[in-house]
Scaffold this motif. Structure first.
Motif, PDB file in Angstrom:
ATOM      1  N   TYR A   8       0.821  -1.203   0.324  1.00 32.59           N
ATOM      2  CA  TYR A   8      -0.182  -0.101  -0.226  1.00 32.59           C
ATOM      3  C   TYR A   8       1.021   1.661   0.090  1.00 32.59           C
ATOM      4  N   GLY A   9       1.681   1.034  -0.495  1.00 32.62           N
ATOM      5  CA  GLY A   9       2.927   2.677  -0.362  1.00 32.62           C
ATOM      6  C   GLY A   9       2.990   3.111  -2.006  1.00 32.62           C
ATOM      7  N   MET A  11       3.998   3.067  -4.619  1.00 32.80           N
ATOM      8  CA  MET A  11       3.016   2.545  -6.710  1.00 32.80           C
ATOM      9  C   MET A  11       1.837   2.305  -6.292  1.00 32.80           C
ATOM     10  N   PHE A 135       5.352  -0.431 -16.431  1.00 31.45           N
ATOM     11  CA  PHE A 135       5.290   0.867 -14.920  1.00 31.45           C
ATOM     12  C   PHE A 135       6.813   0.927 -13.985  1.00 31.45           C
TER      13      PHE A 135
HETATM   14  N1  NAP Z   1       7.911   4.616  -6.067  1.00 34.94           N
HETATM   15  C1  NAP Z   1       8.151   5.118  -7.241  1.00 34.94           C
HETATM   16  O1  NAP Z   1       8.405   6.056  -7.411  1.00 34.94           O
HETATM   17  C2  NAP Z   1       8.753   3.676  -8.041  1.00 34.94           C
HETATM   18  C3  NAP Z   1       8.358   3.928  -9.267  1.00 34.94           C
HETATM   19  C4  NAP Z   1       8.706   2.506 -10.151  1.00 34.94           C
HETATM   20  C5  NAP Z   1       8.076   1.067  -9.277  1.00 34.94           C
HETATM   21  N2  NAP Z   1       9.066   1.473  -8.073  1.00 34.94           N
HETATM   22  C6  NAP Z   1       9.473  -0.265  -7.434  1.00 34.94           C
HETATM   23  O2  NAP Z   1       7.547  -0.281  -6.745  1.00 34.94           O
HETATM   24  C7  NAP Z   1       7.936  -0.863  -6.081  1.00 34.94           C
HETATM   25  C8  NAP Z   1       7.044  -0.443  -4.544  1.00 34.94           C
HETATM   26  O3  NAP Z   1       8.043   0.843  -4.426  1.00 34.94           O
HETATM   27  P1  NAP Z   1       7.032   1.976  -3.690  1.00 34.94           P
HETATM   28  O4  NAP Z   1       7.890   3.433  -3.705  1.00 34.94           O
HETATM   29  O5  NAP Z   1       5.270   1.404  -3.734  1.00 34.94           O
HETATM   30  O6  NAP Z   1       7.227   1.042  -2.269  1.00 34.94           O
HETATM   31  P2  NAP Z   1       6.774   2.026  -0.452  1.00 34.94           P
HETATM   32  O7  NAP Z   1       6.912   2.771  -1.235  1.00 34.94           O
HETATM   33  O8  NAP Z   1       7.730   2.112   0.099  1.00 34.94           O
HETATM   34  O9  NAP Z   1       5.901   0.241  -0.499  1.00 34.94           O
HETATM   35  C9  NAP Z   1       6.255  -0.890  -0.314  1.00 34.94           C
HETATM   36  C10 NAP Z   1       5.107  -2.328  -0.218  1.00 34.94           C
HETATM   37  O10 NAP Z   1       5.808  -2.770   0.505  1.00 34.94           O
HETATM   38  C11 NAP Z   1       4.792  -3.092   1.636  1.00 34.94           C
HETATM   39  N3  NAP Z   1       6.740  -4.493   2.380  1.00 34.94           N
HETATM   40  C12 NAP Z   1       7.470  -4.192   3.063  1.00 34.94           C
HETATM   41  N4  NAP Z   1       7.976  -5.208   2.999  1.00 34.94           N
HETATM   42  C13 NAP Z   1       7.348  -6.622   2.676  1.00 34.94           C
HETATM   43  C14 NAP Z   1       7.299  -7.884   2.645  1.00 34.94           C
HETATM   44  N5  NAP Z   1       8.100  -8.643   3.089  1.00 34.94           N
HETATM   45  N6  NAP Z   1       5.745  -8.316   2.512  1.00 34.94           N
HETATM   46  C15 NAP Z   1       4.983  -7.717   2.113  1.00 34.94           C
HETATM   47  N7  NAP Z   1       4.970  -6.347   2.023  1.00 34.94           N
HETATM   48  C16 NAP Z   1       5.699  -5.813   2.420  1.00 34.94           C
HETATM   49  C17 NAP Z   1       5.137  -2.021   2.610  1.00 34.94           C
HETATM   50  O11 NAP Z   1       4.481  -2.439   3.542  1.00 34.94           O
HETATM   51  P3  NAP Z   1       4.612  -3.056   5.019  1.00 34.94           P
HETATM   52  O12 NAP Z   1       5.745  -2.453   5.263  1.00 34.94           O
HETATM   53  O13 NAP Z   1       3.588  -2.288   6.128  1.00 34.94           O
HETATM   54  O14 NAP Z   1       4.255  -3.923   4.780  1.00 34.94           O
HETATM   55  C18 NAP Z   1       4.950  -1.366   1.242  1.00 34.94           C
HETATM   56  O15 NAP Z   1       3.606  -0.876   0.806  1.00 34.94           O
HETATM   57  C19 NAP Z   1       9.608  -0.825  -5.846  1.00 34.94           C
HETATM   58  O16 NAP Z   1      10.685  -2.147  -5.908  1.00 34.94           O
HETATM   59  C20 NAP Z   1      10.307  -0.044  -6.531  1.00 34.94           C
HETATM   60  O17 NAP Z   1      11.218  -0.573  -6.659  1.00 34.94           O
HETATM   61  C21 NAP Z   1       8.339   2.598  -7.415  1.00 34.94           C
END
Ligand code: NAP
Length: 225
Positions: A8-9, A11, A135
């Protein structure tokens, strides 16, 4: 389509918001209160645990950090729970300074997998699912743009995968947010998407205006006779 998010982060927030009005969207995660909070804010169909998300989704978005994907598959009930599902890999396995794979002196490199890429690693872990990579090339704020238009031109979204039907469904999700889907081939090309994203991230972290680097205005193309 029934779309489930694991995470729920940033992305998950950006993409789930874009699809919640036309699809049944479910938010799953380790913290079910946070999952519920996002689900309520976008009027999603439901929220709950990671295994509930996997059971719900025809398409499952892996929206955890790249190094948590294997853990999320386990929490989702393991490989068999993903049978027949489309798994959308949006992750960027890249070494960033201070991150879990920090690599002093040589950061912003793709993390290496025996299978070739993270997407191929996921496909090896859950062979009964169809993995599509998409994406990953733009930051979350771009996916929130409605529509993502730059200088009057639609954003192109690159994607790849081995299953034509699964890719068709992902292409329709890309179109639904106002972007042009561009199929770059089989899942093996995820190696290029993951490597390309490293360049994007390196430039973003250095404060570079990516618009000038990647979104070049197409020059006039003269026909060859
Ligand atoms: N942010 C960007 O602009 C962007 C752009 C393109 C691609 N991405 C990729 O998209 C992915 C997500 O990025 P994000 O920015 O959305 O990350 P984020 O904001 O840090 O969110 C990560 C999510 O994963 C959950 N999580 C962490 N460890 C976990 C585990 N072991 N099991 C289950 N859930 C877990 C976290 O919640 P809890 O810790 O509470 O479980 C949180 O909901 C990454 O791989 C990133 O490289 C990001």
């Amino acid at each position: 389509m029934r779309i489930a998010f694991i995470g729920y982060g940033n992305m998950a927030q950006a993409l789930s918001k874009r699809w919640a009005s036309d699809h049944e969207v479910f938010i799953g995660g380790r913290n079910i209160d946070k999952a519920r909070e996002l689900a309520q804010s976008i009027q999603a169909s439901g929220s709950g645990t990671i295994s509930e998300a996997v059971a719900f989704g025809e398409l499952i978005v892996m929206a955890t950090p790249a190094n948590a994907v294997e853990d999320a598959i386990e929490s989702g009930g393991g490989s068999d729970s993903f049978t027949g599902k489309i798994v959308l890999d949006i992750n960027n396995p890249v070494s960033v300074p201070g991150g879990p794979h920090a690599n002093e002196g040589a950061d912003y490199l793709p993390i290496e997998f025996e299978e070739g890429s993270l997407a191929e690693r996921i496909a090896a872990l859950i062979p009964s699912a169809s993995v599509v990579k998409a994406f990953n090339m733009c930051q979350a704020s771009v996916w929130e743009m409605d529509p993502p238009i730059f200088d009057g031109r639609k954003l192109a979204t690159l994607f790849c995968g081995d299953d034509t039907d699964a890719k068709g469904k992902v292409a329709s999700l890309i179109e639904s947010i106002g972007s042009d889907p561009v199929d770059i081939g089989e899942l093996v090309y995820s190696r290029l998407l993951e490597a390309s994203a490293c360049i994007v991230i390196k430039l973003l972290f250095s404060g570079r205006d990516l618009h000038t680097v990647l979104n070049l205005v197409q020059p006039e193309i003269k026909p060859i006779h």
